[in-house]
Design an enzyme around this catalytic site. Structure first.
Site, PDB file in Angstrom:
ATOM      1  CE  LYS A  12     -32.062  -6.868 -29.166  1.00  0.00           C
ATOM      2  NZ  LYS A  12     -31.581  -7.479 -30.581  1.00  0.00           N
ATOM      3  CG  ASP A 137     -36.446  -5.810 -30.966  1.00  0.00           C
ATOM      4  OD1 ASP A 137     -36.948  -7.095 -31.287  1.00  0.00           O
ATOM      5  OD2 ASP A 137     -34.863  -5.576 -31.040  1.00  0.00           O
TER       6      ASP A 137
HETATM    7  P1  ATP Z   1     -32.531  -2.921 -34.320  1.00  0.00           P
HETATM    8  O1  ATP Z   1     -32.205  -4.246 -34.485  1.00  0.00           O
HETATM    9  O2  ATP Z   1     -34.178  -2.566 -34.180  1.00  0.00           O
HETATM   10  O3  ATP Z   1     -32.481  -2.354 -35.299  1.00  0.00           O
HETATM   11  P2  ATP Z   1     -30.510  -1.887 -32.642  1.00  0.00           P
HETATM   12  O4  ATP Z   1     -30.075  -2.264 -31.227  1.00  0.00           O
HETATM   13  O5  ATP Z   1     -29.787  -2.587 -33.981  1.00  0.00           O
HETATM   14  O6  ATP Z   1     -32.415  -2.284 -32.702  1.00  0.00           O
HETATM   15  P3  ATP Z   1     -31.280   1.125 -32.290  1.00  0.00           P
HETATM   16  O7  ATP Z   1     -30.209   1.312 -31.146  1.00  0.00           O
HETATM   17  O8  ATP Z   1     -32.558   0.941 -31.711  1.00  0.00           O
HETATM   18  O9  ATP Z   1     -30.391  -0.532 -33.426  1.00  0.00           O
HETATM   19  O10 ATP Z   1     -31.527   1.845 -33.745  1.00  0.00           O
HETATM   20  C1  ATP Z   1     -32.013   1.729 -34.999  1.00  0.00           C
HETATM   21  C2  ATP Z   1     -31.529   2.903 -35.867  1.00  0.00           C
HETATM   22  O11 ATP Z   1     -32.817   3.338 -35.008  1.00  0.00           O
HETATM   23  C3  ATP Z   1     -31.022   3.929 -35.785  1.00  0.00           C
HETATM   24  O12 ATP Z   1     -30.841   4.269 -37.380  1.00  0.00           O
HETATM   25  C4  ATP Z   1     -31.161   5.624 -34.817  1.00  0.00           C
HETATM   26  O13 ATP Z   1     -31.004   6.210 -35.747  1.00  0.00           O
HETATM   27  C5  ATP Z   1     -33.309   4.510 -34.890  1.00  0.00           C
HETATM   28  N1  ATP Z   1     -33.351   5.518 -33.449  1.00  0.00           N
HETATM   29  C6  ATP Z   1     -34.235   6.362 -33.313  1.00  0.00           C
HETATM   30  N2  ATP Z   1     -34.416   6.359 -32.083  1.00  0.00           N
HETATM   31  C7  ATP Z   1     -33.449   6.129 -31.708  1.00  0.00           C
HETATM   32  C8  ATP Z   1     -33.177   5.765 -30.225  1.00  0.00           C
HETATM   33  N3  ATP Z   1     -33.704   6.587 -29.582  1.00  0.00           N
HETATM   34  N4  ATP Z   1     -32.121   5.547 -29.611  1.00  0.00           N
HETATM   35  C9  ATP Z   1     -31.292   4.493 -30.577  1.00  0.00           C
HETATM   36  N5  ATP Z   1     -31.526   4.891 -31.789  1.00  0.00           N
HETATM   37  C10 ATP Z   1     -32.801   5.567 -32.098  1.00  0.00           C
END
Ligand code: ATP
Length: 282
Positions: A12, A137
């Site tokens: 997203k 989210d």
């Molecule tokens: P958010 O704002 O929810 O943190 P984001 O898009 O910035 O979202 P994500 O890629 O969702 O970040 O990852 C956030 C954290 O969640 C990372 O530090 C990661 O280690 C952990 N995590 C746990 N499971 C997953 C997964 N399946 N994919 C990505 N990250 C994951």
């Protein structure tokens, strides 16, 4: 019971994100227009008699309870009292900790897949409820391709984006912790609460005009090179460029598919240290 299922989990972007204030429980109230895009993780689900086994051959993500996929599978099995198991193979294409919601989308895809595979018959509302305990989210990814989010991101209102957006994303290959960005923002937040309602978007100019992200100042001051990436997108023809969520991924909106694809191609050649993607709104 279906033996095998494959699901795409989209990323997203936030077309706008305003932080309204900090709540007493430490979370922040926000309003945001969230839009799913055509950049996907791929998840394959294989049924097994018991236990949750996760594999992710192309990333270093944790494979047990620290992974949102594992927690989503565990949550839906507990909720339904089901004792069977699943093996999940994740092909990670969405950059991690990038402001693109990859983890939450993987969790949502897992809830949907297991509901289908094990024929639990859970309704969308129930899945969203289970999802809300996994991450703010997750409900959005179960809700629909675009939405107006408020509360901590869990209150969703239907908003159908009338436009197909042509987007170029640049991920600078370093992660940015959402928690750190919000902590840095706290220093800047005033006590004054702001009200905000859904803006009307009927043409591209409306989106370009409304694009805004309150988290940008915090992330940009931690990583000044993000300002340069925004400039780069604008120099390659983006109508507007902005960071998504808590970053560090920056995206630009282009007038049409051809100009966006050309910019993505050129940026790919000139920015080997970054990951560049062309995507469209879903
Ligand atoms: P958010 O704002 O929810 O943190 P984001 O898009 O910035 O979202 P994500 O890629 O969702 O970040 O990852 C956030 C954290 O969640 C990372 O530090 C990661 O280690 C952990 N995590 C746990 N499971 C997953 C997964 N399946 N994919 C990505 N990250 C994951």
């Amino acid at each position: 019971m279906v033996e095998m299922l494959t699901k795409l989990a989209p990323a997203k972007i936030n077309l706008f994100l305003r932080v309204l204030g900090k709540r007493t429980d430490g979370y922040h109230d926000i309003v945001s227009l969230m839009q799913q895009i055509t950049l996907y993780d791929e998840l394959t689900f294989l049924s097994r008699p018991k236990g949750i086994v996760l594999q992710c051959p192309n990333s270093n993500l944790p494979l047990s309870a620290d992974n949102l996929i594992f927690r989503a599978a565990d949550a839906v099995f507990s909720y339904t009292g089901c004792s069977s198991g699943v093996e999940i193979i994740l092909t990670k294409n969405i950059p991690v900790a990038a402001g693109l919601g990859g983890g939450s989308s993987d969790a949502a895809a897992t809830l949907l897949a297991l509901n289908e595979m094990c024929r639990f018959g859970l309704r969308k509302r129930e899945l969203m409820n289970i999802g809300s305990k996994l991450g703010a989210d997750v409900p959005f990814f179960l809700f629909g391709s675009s939405a107006f989010a408020s509360g901590i991101g869990e209150k969703l209102k239907a908003w159908k984006n009338p436009l197909k957006l042509n987007i170029v994303l640049i991920n600078p290959s370093f992660p940015l912790s959402t928690k750190l960005v919000y902590e840095s923002l706290n220093l800047r937040l005033t006590k004054k609460r702001i009200n905000y309602s859904i803006p009307r978007f009927s043409e591209l100019g409306d989106i370009i005009r409304e694009m805004h992200n309150d988290l940008e100042t915090a992330s940009l001051s931690m990583h000044p090179e993000l300002t340069e990436i925004k400039q780069l997108l604008l120099r390659h023809g983006a109508l507007s460029a902005m960071m998504s969520g808590s970053g560090p991924t920056v995206f630009g909106i282009f007038t049409d598919e051809n100009s966006a694809k050309k910019a993505a191609g050129d940026l790919n050649k000139t920015s080997p240290q970054a990951r560049v993607y062309f995507a469209q709104s879903l």
